[in-house]
Design a protein around this motif. Structure first.
Motif, PDB file in Angstrom:
ATOM      1  N   THR A  80       0.836  -1.203   0.000  1.00  0.00           N
ATOM      2  CA  THR A  80       0.000   0.000   0.000  1.00  0.00           C
ATOM      3  C   THR A  80       0.875   1.259   0.000  1.00  0.00           C
ATOM      4  OG1 THR A  80       0.023   0.113   2.401  1.00  0.00           O
ATOM      5  CG2 THR A  80      -1.751  -1.196   1.390  1.00  0.00           C
ATOM      6  N   VAL A  81       0.198   2.402  -0.061  1.00  0.00           N
ATOM      7  CA  VAL A  81       0.894   3.694   0.030  1.00  0.00           C
ATOM      8  C   VAL A  81       1.659   3.754   1.358  1.00  0.00           C
ATOM      9  CG1 VAL A  81       0.586   6.199   0.170  1.00  0.00           C
ATOM     10  CG2 VAL A  81      -0.799   4.859  -1.444  1.00  0.00           C
ATOM     11  N   GLU A 101      -4.291  13.011   2.222  1.00  0.00           N
ATOM     12  CA  GLU A 101      -3.119  12.589   3.015  1.00  0.00           C
ATOM     13  C   GLU A 101      -2.117  11.856   2.133  1.00  0.00           C
ATOM     14  OE1 GLU A 101      -4.827  11.653   7.487  1.00  0.00           O
ATOM     15  OE2 GLU A 101      -5.356  10.285   5.869  1.00  0.00           O
ATOM     16  N   SER A 102      -2.628  11.021   1.231  1.00  0.00           N
ATOM     17  CA  SER A 102      -1.742  10.268   0.342  1.00  0.00           C
ATOM     18  C   SER A 102      -0.929  11.221  -0.531  1.00  0.00           C
ATOM     19  CB  SER A 102      -2.549   9.314  -0.540  1.00  0.00           C
ATOM     20  OG  SER A 102      -3.228   8.381   0.258  1.00  0.00           O
ATOM     21  N   PHE A 103      -1.605  12.242  -1.083  1.00  0.00           N
ATOM     22  CA  PHE A 103      -0.888  13.235  -1.895  1.00  0.00           C
ATOM     23  C   PHE A 103       0.185  13.937  -1.072  1.00  0.00           C
ATOM     24  CE2 PHE A 103      -4.295  13.257  -5.176  1.00  0.00           C
ATOM     25  CZ  PHE A 103      -3.463  13.146  -6.276  1.00  0.00           C
ATOM     26  N   LYS A 138     -13.457  15.455 -11.324  1.00  0.00           N
ATOM     27  CA  LYS A 138     -13.545  15.304  -9.871  1.00  0.00           C
ATOM     28  C   LYS A 138     -12.155  15.042  -9.285  1.00  0.00           C
ATOM     29  CE  LYS A 138     -16.102  12.788  -6.265  1.00  0.00           C
ATOM     30  NZ  LYS A 138     -14.996  12.781  -5.352  1.00  0.00           N
ATOM     31  N   PHE A 139     -11.372  14.233  -9.984  1.00  0.00           N
ATOM     32  CA  PHE A 139     -10.013  13.952  -9.504  1.00  0.00           C
ATOM     33  C   PHE A 139      -9.189  15.241  -9.440  1.00  0.00           C
ATOM     34  CE2 PHE A 139      -5.599  13.432 -10.895  1.00  0.00           C
ATOM     35  CZ  PHE A 139      -5.093  12.774  -9.797  1.00  0.00           C
ATOM     36  N   LEU A 140      -9.309  16.063 -10.478  1.00  0.00           N
ATOM     37  CA  LEU A 140      -8.549  17.330 -10.477  1.00  0.00           C
ATOM     38  C   LEU A 140      -8.960  18.187  -9.280  1.00  0.00           C
ATOM     39  CD1 LEU A 140      -8.498  18.342 -14.270  1.00  0.00           C
ATOM     40  CD2 LEU A 140      -6.579  17.523 -12.893  1.00  0.00           C
ATOM     41  N   ALA A 141     -10.269  18.229  -9.016  1.00  0.00           N
ATOM     42  CA  ALA A 141     -10.763  19.034  -7.893  1.00  0.00           C
ATOM     43  C   ALA A 141     -10.276  18.439  -6.560  1.00  0.00           C
ATOM     44  CB  ALA A 141     -12.291  19.089  -7.935  1.00  0.00           C
ATOM     45  N   ASP A 142     -10.415  17.118  -6.427  1.00  0.00           N
ATOM     46  CA  ASP A 142     -10.058  16.459  -5.163  1.00  0.00           C
ATOM     47  C   ASP A 142      -8.564  16.531  -4.867  1.00  0.00           C
ATOM     48  OD1 ASP A 142     -12.687  15.802  -4.882  1.00  0.00           O
ATOM     49  OD2 ASP A 142     -12.461  13.687  -5.456  1.00  0.00           O
ATOM     50  N   SER A 143      -7.748  16.614  -5.903  1.00  0.00           N
ATOM     51  CA  SER A 143      -6.295  16.547  -5.697  1.00  0.00           C
ATOM     52  C   SER A 143      -5.698  17.916  -5.362  1.00  0.00           C
ATOM     53  CB  SER A 143      -5.613  15.990  -6.944  1.00  0.00           C
ATOM     54  OG  SER A 143      -5.789  16.850  -8.045  1.00  0.00           O
TER      55      SER A 143
END
Length: 312
Positions: A183-184, A216-218, A259-264
């Motif tokens: 995992t991460v 958190e992962s980012f 959505k990914f762009l917004a969430d990241s």
DNA sequence: GGCAGTCAAGTACGC
DNA sequence: GCGTACTTGACTGCC
């Protein structure tokens, strides 16, 4: 943010990853194939540059059997000129490059011979990037490896084996969380023990979660990349509907990608789209991300003044 | 020319 | 213990 795709371009009428069977190996065949692959790679780089695709994963098959004992030909010297020319073009367009040796590259294997073969494979990848004159921001990404029924012991073995890799490999090597085993959080632990940067695969993170949120992962993976490593790299894909979990989608899902762009946000990174229609999805993603300040900031970087300031 | 089996390499998993 | 997936394309031999 730069957006890209891996290895194959279906719009350019050639393949930069042509290979042949081991049984057909000859020096002539190797020369002919590598010449073809480099010529095609050059065309793909041009295609990408003309369309603002500034991240690309170079195929491991550029020099077939490069790390195999059968290959005693000095391809490095023979193709030096071509590699330098391609590297110069990549640098001129300020493109980001990665490579991804396949699943047979395992530095934490029990078997010392598998480790040795893996090191030879990693050296080949790094040598290719070195001959292109690319700095250490051009990365070689691998998975952590096998679990062998004992994850802590296998992670310990990764740490010991990593310490034995030469600088030429360590300066480019990054590890990626996978969809089943590591995992991460596992990768972050290995970073803490070795310093190896962690490439976040957001799709694998969804399939093989560890309790860390996307944000958190980012944040935690980005902190593993030093300035000299360049912007963090991130792999992106989505689930192919109806297929087993982990199968990559055929085409970019625009709604999901928005959505990914917004969430990241606000994380900034270079994004590799592991989607089967390759450059088509990359072009689509660039259009979707056109209003994103992260991508816009990069476009400004193409102007002469910014280029000059970035060199200072 | 078209087709289907197969391809350097390792591991994990289901049967 | 064997077959299969992995990421998937494309090489290769056979018809």
């Amino acid at each position: 943010m730069k957006i890209g795709y891996p290895c194959i371009n279906r719009s350019v009428q050639c393949s930069g990853s042509k290979t042949f069977r081991l049984a057909s190996y000859s020096e002539a065949r190797l020369k002919e194939t590598v010449a073809n692959n480099l010529s095609c790679l050059e065309r793909i780089i041009s295609y990408n540059a003309e369309r603002g695709i500034l991240f690309f994963r170079v195929s491991s098959d550029i020099v077939p059997f490069a790390s195999h004992p059968v290959c005693v030909f000095g391809w490095q010297g023979h193709f030096r000129g071509g590699l330098e020319r391609i590297g110069a073009r990549i640098r001129a367009h300020r493109m980001r490059i990665s490579m991804h040796p396949d699943q047979f590259t395992l530095i934490n294997s029990h078997d010392e011979e598998i480790y040795d073969r893996s090191v030879r494979e990693l050296r080949y990848h790094c040598e290719l990037l070195d001959l292109c004159g690319l700095d250490r921001t051009a990365k070689v990404q691998i998975h952590v490896g096998g679990v062998y029924g004992d994850k802590p012991a296998s992670m310990d073995r990764f740490v010991r084996r990593y310490a034995r890799l030469g600088d030429a490999v360590r300066r480019r090597l990054v590890i990626e969380n996978d969809d089943r085993l590591y995992t991460v959080s596992d990768c972050l632990e290995l970073h803490a023990r070795t310093g190896v940067p962690v490439l976040l695969d957001v799709f694998h993170r969804e399939i093989n979660p560890d309790g860390l949120s996307l944000k958190e992962s980012f944040k935690k993976t980005a902190a593993t990349w030093l300035k000299r490593d360049g912007l963090p790299m991130v792999d992106y894909s989505s689930q192919l509907k109806g297929a087993r979990p982990g199968s990559h989608a055929v085409a970019l899902d625009p709604r999901r990608f928005k959505k990914f762009l917004a969430d990241s946000r606000p994380a900034d990174f270079d994004l590799m789209l592991e989607i089967k229609d390759k450059e088509k999805s990359a072009l689509r993603a660039i259009r979707i991300a056109a209003g994103d300040p992260r991508l816009r900031a990069f476009k400004k970087g193409l102007t002469k003044s910014c280029r000059a300031s970035s060199m200072s």
